[in-house]
Design an enzyme around this catalytic site. Structure first.
Site, short mmCIF file in Angstrom:
data_model
loop_
_atom_site.label_atom_id
_atom_site.label_comp_id
_atom_site.label_asym_id
_atom_site.label_seq_id
_atom_site.Cartn_x
_atom_site.Cartn_y
_atom_site.Cartn_z
N THR A 64 0.84 -1.19 0.00
CA THR A 64 0.00 0.00 0.00
C THR A 64 0.88 1.25 0.00
OG1 THR A 64 -1.94 1.02 1.04
CG2 THR A 64 -0.31 0.04 2.53
N LYS A 68 3.74 1.41 -3.89
CA LYS A 68 3.23 0.63 -5.03
C LYS A 68 4.11 0.74 -6.27
CE LYS A 68 -1.58 0.60 -3.52
NZ LYS A 68 -2.98 0.88 -3.87
N ALA A 131 -4.23 11.93 -9.14
CA ALA A 131 -3.39 11.36 -10.19
C ALA A 131 -2.23 10.56 -9.61
CB ALA A 131 -2.87 12.46 -11.12
N ARG A 155 -4.95 18.31 -8.51
CA ARG A 155 -4.51 19.62 -8.02
C ARG A 155 -3.37 20.16 -8.89
NH1 ARG A 155 -2.44 19.58 -2.00
NH2 ARG A 155 -0.94 18.21 -3.04
N GLY A 237 -14.57 3.31 0.36
CA GLY A 237 -13.84 2.29 -0.38
C GLY A 237 -13.70 0.96 0.31
#
Length: 269
Positions: A64, A68, A131, A155, A237
């Site tokens: 995590t 990644k 992103a 942003r 989530g």
């Protein structure tokens, strides 16, 4: 004497991770005992931590934030979806001792939306906020569902443009977003600190689903913002987390867990 298979999740921080509880529920479904822990790797020490884990008997690992993309660089081979994402959340130890990298984030997200929530992605207009690695990891699978349009906003607009070029989707500055989206997915890191993305509340008009990739209390600020401004349905989530974990478990063990009872179990904790 039966050897208990060992798995873990690498992250920093990682103490909050619910992955151990989720994977123990999967093991109960399979009828086996496993060990699943958490490893907080030092920034700059991820590769060494992974090496030690597998050298001392580890069978598989989840990865995590913020490792990644480092995991992608570390793997010896990759699945097609991991290659497309350029990020790995699952490491599989092969019989030849090599590490295979996969990315199950997109499967977890798409299964939660289409199977658990029964909302089609096909022919829908999707907005991705953020992103970073989380968003990058889900784009390839979302594209497989043939949405009408995927728009990405971040942003720092240049990062959104970079991903848009890479995946053949659209990038729009956050300040220019003005609605027309069926599904809005928040993958910004701001939710972890209670910060809302700098978007107009107008984007949620006629929105079928507003979804935050984080789960629990951290998602509430965004979900409340979305719901109060017109989103028909909102979701954190948790289903994505359980779904991606189930896909990882299946890759390691060849057993596909039923995610629905585990989602309900985790909600009750």
């Amino acid at each position: 004497m039966t050897t208990i298979s060992r798995y873990t999740v690498f992250g920093n921080p990682v103490a909050h991770s619910k992955s151990p509880q989720i994977h123990q529920q999967f093991a109960l479904q399979e009828g086996v005992d496993i060990e699943y822990g958490r490893i907080c790797a030092d920034i700059g020490g991820f590769a060494q931590a992974v090496s030690i884990f597998f050298e001392t008997g580890g069978c598989g690992a989840n990865v995590t934030v913020p490792f990644k993309q480092e995991a992608f660089a570390l793997a010896d081979e990759y699945s097609e979806r991991a290659s497309a994402a350029g990020a790995v959340n699952t490491l599989i130890l092969l019989e030849n001792g090599k590490l295979r990298g996969d990315n199950t984030d997109g499967i977890g997200l798409s299964n939660d939306i289409t199977q658990v929530k029964n909302i089609a992605i096909e022919c829908k207009t999707i907005l991705l906020l953020g992103a970073g690695g989380a968003v990058r990891g889900v784009i390839p699978v979302l594209k497989e569902h043939r949405p009408a349009r995927i728009v990405i906003a971040n942003r720092t607009h240049a990062k959104a443009e970079e991903l848009a070029r890479l995946f053949g989707i659209e990038a729009v500055p956050m300040a220019d977003l003005n609605g027309g989206f069926d599904i809005i997915i928040n993958g910004t890191s701001g939710s972890l600190s209670g910060q809302l993305p700098a978007v107009s509340p107008e984007i949620f008009r006629n929105c079928r689903l507003a979804y935050d990739m984080v789960y629990g209390d951290a998602a509430q600020a965004f979900l409340n913002f979305a719901q109060s401004n017109g989103a028909a349905e909102v979701s954190d989530g948790l289903g994505m987390l359980v779904g991606q974990a189930a896909a990882s478990y299946s890759l390691w063990r060849g057993f596909t867990p039923d995610i629905r009872p585990v989602i309900e179990y985790m909600k009750a904790l």
